[in-house]
Design an enzyme around this catalytic site. Structure first.
Site, PDB file in Angstrom:
ATOM      1  N   SER A 157       0.848  -1.198   0.000  1.00  0.00           N
ATOM      2  CA  SER A 157       0.000   0.000   0.000  1.00  0.00           C
ATOM      3  C   SER A 157       0.880   1.243   0.000  1.00  0.00           C
ATOM      4  CB  SER A 157      -0.869  -0.028   1.264  1.00  0.00           C
ATOM      5  OG  SER A 157      -1.359   1.249   1.562  1.00  0.00           O
ATOM      6  N   TYR A 170      -2.346  -0.707  10.220  1.00  0.00           N
ATOM      7  CA  TYR A 170      -2.384  -0.980   8.776  1.00  0.00           C
ATOM      8  C   TYR A 170      -1.078  -0.532   8.123  1.00  0.00           C
ATOM      9  CZ  TYR A 170      -4.166  -0.965   3.946  1.00  0.00           C
ATOM     10  OH  TYR A 170      -4.345  -1.199   2.601  1.00  0.00           O
TER      11      TYR A 170
HETATM   12  N1  LIG Z   1      -8.636   0.000  -1.655  1.00  0.00           N
HETATM   13  C1  LIG Z   1      -7.489   0.643  -1.614  1.00  0.00           C
HETATM   14  O1  LIG Z   1      -7.401   1.865  -1.784  1.00  0.00           O
HETATM   15  C2  LIG Z   1      -6.219  -0.119  -1.335  1.00  0.00           C
HETATM   16  C3  LIG Z   1      -5.019   0.579  -1.366  1.00  0.00           C
HETATM   17  C4  LIG Z   1      -3.839  -0.102  -1.109  1.00  0.00           C
HETATM   18  C5  LIG Z   1      -3.871  -1.456  -0.846  1.00  0.00           C
HETATM   19  N2  LIG Z   1      -5.061  -2.108  -0.806  1.00  0.00           N
HETATM   20  C6  LIG Z   1      -5.036  -3.547  -0.517  1.00  0.00           C
HETATM   21  O2  LIG Z   1      -5.626  -4.228  -1.594  1.00  0.00           O
HETATM   22  C7  LIG Z   1      -6.146  -5.481  -1.120  1.00  0.00           C
HETATM   23  C8  LIG Z   1      -7.591  -5.633  -1.581  1.00  0.00           C
HETATM   24  O3  LIG Z   1      -8.383  -4.686  -0.880  1.00  0.00           O
HETATM   25  P1  LIG Z   1      -9.767  -4.098  -1.394  1.00  0.00           P
HETATM   26  O4  LIG Z   1      -9.578  -2.633  -1.449  1.00  0.00           O
HETATM   27  O5  LIG Z   1     -10.263  -4.831  -2.571  1.00  0.00           O
HETATM   28  O6  LIG Z   1     -10.643  -4.360  -0.109  1.00  0.00           O
HETATM   29  P2  LIG Z   1     -12.009  -5.149   0.117  1.00  0.00           P
HETATM   30  O7  LIG Z   1     -12.967  -4.896  -0.976  1.00  0.00           O
HETATM   31  O8  LIG Z   1     -12.369  -4.805   1.512  1.00  0.00           O
HETATM   32  O9  LIG Z   1     -11.543  -6.690   0.038  1.00  0.00           O
HETATM   33  C9  LIG Z   1     -10.801  -7.297   1.048  1.00  0.00           C
HETATM   34  C10 LIG Z   1     -10.749  -8.780   0.781  1.00  0.00           C
HETATM   35  O10 LIG Z   1     -10.002  -9.413   1.832  1.00  0.00           O
HETATM   36  C11 LIG Z   1     -10.753 -10.536   2.265  1.00  0.00           C
HETATM   37  N3  LIG Z   1     -10.467 -10.923   3.640  1.00  0.00           N
HETATM   38  C12 LIG Z   1     -10.488 -10.134   4.731  1.00  0.00           C
HETATM   39  N4  LIG Z   1     -10.202 -10.876   5.816  1.00  0.00           N
HETATM   40  C13 LIG Z   1      -9.985 -12.148   5.386  1.00  0.00           C
HETATM   41  C14 LIG Z   1      -9.657 -13.361   6.018  1.00  0.00           C
HETATM   42  N5  LIG Z   1      -9.416 -13.436   7.332  1.00  0.00           N
HETATM   43  N6  LIG Z   1      -9.558 -14.491   5.258  1.00  0.00           N
HETATM   44  C15 LIG Z   1      -9.759 -14.429   3.930  1.00  0.00           C
HETATM   45  N7  LIG Z   1     -10.064 -13.299   3.268  1.00  0.00           N
HETATM   46  C16 LIG Z   1     -10.173 -12.181   3.996  1.00  0.00           C
HETATM   47  C17 LIG Z   1     -12.180 -10.100   2.111  1.00  0.00           C
HETATM   48  O11 LIG Z   1     -13.001 -11.243   2.146  1.00  0.00           O
HETATM   49  P3  LIG Z   1     -14.525 -11.234   2.698  1.00  0.00           P
HETATM   50  O12 LIG Z   1     -15.353 -11.049   1.470  1.00  0.00           O
HETATM   51  O13 LIG Z   1     -14.641 -12.577   3.310  1.00  0.00           O
HETATM   52  O14 LIG Z   1     -14.619 -10.124   3.691  1.00  0.00           O
HETATM   53  C18 LIG Z   1     -12.111  -9.438   0.754  1.00  0.00           C
HETATM   54  O15 LIG Z   1     -12.148 -10.406  -0.256  1.00  0.00           O
HETATM   55  C19 LIG Z   1      -5.986  -5.456   0.400  1.00  0.00           C
HETATM   56  O16 LIG Z   1      -4.806  -6.122   0.768  1.00  0.00           O
HETATM   57  C20 LIG Z   1      -5.835  -3.969   0.686  1.00  0.00           C
HETATM   58  O17 LIG Z   1      -5.182  -3.727   1.898  1.00  0.00           O
HETATM   59  C21 LIG Z   1      -6.240  -1.482  -1.050  1.00  0.00           C
END
Ligand SMILES: NC(=O)c1ccc[n+]([C@@H]2O[C@H](COP(=O)([O-])OP(=O)(O)OC[C@H]3O[C@@H](n4cnc5c(N)ncnc54)[C@H](OP(=O)(O)O)[C@@H]3O)[C@@H](O)[C@H]2O)c1
Length: 277
Positions: A157, A170
């Site tokens: 991130s 985080y």
């Molecule tokens: N959005 C941003 O701006 C951003 C920026 C930088 C990095 N990221 C990173 O990108 C990645 C994807 O994030 P996103 O933005 O797409 O967020 P999101 O829509 O909240 O998705 C998060 C995912 O992680 C899964 N998850 C959470 N806890 C889990 C567990 N214990 N076991 C298995 N799966 C689990 C969730 O599954 P459930 O459906 O079961 O909850 C969901 O599929 C993450 O690592 C996040 O930190 C995001």
């Protein structure tokens, strides 16, 4: 090189990709893009209904995909998923560690001082992002070590490069994901095979479930002060959309990046390049 050679590099037919966080906003769109490029895709999911809705989005390509129940913090569930995936698709070629996120209870604010952040919330965010990357890598990376080839792609991130305000656990956890990415890249190349590569992407700001509560007002959907500050510090003046990640993800998973390992690639509309002045 001509365009047919270029297309071959990005043809994932016959390759199996495992995606943790495949039910998330970013992981789900990437799963669909990968089946579109011919890959067999296995989504690891805690909630079968969410996994089903991603599979439904794949249309006729749905037959190239499966969902397997797993929690990235539970080794036994990961091992069961590995067995099911091996049975359906054989050996795994690529692992995308997209599961991760933050929690309101681990975030400082007007009503929650750093000194009062509950240890269990801090620990959960740390575990989800760091251990939730390490444990699936142990389970699926082992297959790659046996085969002598494979690709692992982690999700770091912007918060890893310079920590963002409020998100203490985080930021620290994503910095650890970047560090682990570099460590593992060296380790697997030296100890197992130089044909196993490990990289990470560092997305900028994408509106998803994990950050919506901080970037938009719940009742009106308008930007919070933090959301506005992010846009004003992003030279491209917008949030990212999942499609913005496709090129980098496909490149890092494909043989087009065969001499690239141990990098953390920003995809951030210029956020990390901008000094603010
Ligand atoms: N959005 C941003 O701006 C951003 C920026 C930088 C990095 N990221 C990173 O990108 C990645 C994807 O994030 P996103 O933005 O797409 O967020 P999101 O829509 O909240 O998705 C998060 C995912 O992680 C899964 N998850 C959470 N806890 C889990 C567990 N214990 N076991 C298995 N799966 C689990 C969730 O599954 P459930 O459906 O079961 O909850 C969901 O599929 C993450 O690592 C996040 O930190 C995001």
């Amino acid at each position: 090189m001509d365009s047919s050679e270029l297309n071959r590099l990005y043809d994932f037919s016959g390759k199996t990709v495992v995606i943790t966080g495949g039910t998330g906003v970013l992981g789900g769109e990437i799963a669909c893009a990968l089946v579109g490029c011919g890959a067999n895709v296995a989504i690891l999911a805690r909630h079968p209904d969410r996994a089903q809705s991603i599979l439904d989005l794949m249309g006729p390509r749905r037959t190239q995909a499966m969902a397997s129940s797993a929690d990235v913090l539970d080794l036994d569930s990961l091992r069961r998923a590995e067995e099911a995936i091996r049975q359906k698709f054989g050996a795994v070629d690529c692992l995308l560690n997209a599961a991760g996120g933050n929690r309101p209870e681990a975030t400082t604010g007007a009503d929650l001082r750093f000194f009062d952040l509950p240890a269990d919330a801090l620990r959960y965010v740390f575990d989800l992002n760091l251990m939730g990357t390490i444990l699936p890598t142990q389970v699926f990376g082992k297959m790659m070590a046996e085969k002598g080839e494979g690709v692992i792609l982690n999700f770091s991130s912007m918060s890893a490069l310079r920590p963002l305000t409020r998100v203490a656990a985080y930021s620290a956890a994503k910095a650890a994901v970047s560090s682990f990415t570099q460590w593992l890249a060296v380790h697997v190349a030296q100890e197992y095979s130089p044909r196993i590569r490990v990289n990470a992407i560092a997305p900028g700001f994408f509106l998803t479930r994990q950050n919506k509560f901080m970037l938009t007002e719940e009742d009106t959907g308008t930007l919070t002060a933090r959301g506005k500050a992010i846009i004003s510090h992003t030279p491209m003046a917008r949030f990212g959309v999942p499609e913005d990640l496709f090129g980098a993800v496909l490149w890092l998973l494909s043989p087009a990046s065969s001499f690239v390992t141990g990098i953390v690639l920003p995809i951030d509309g210029g956020f990390s390049a901008f000094a603010g002045v």
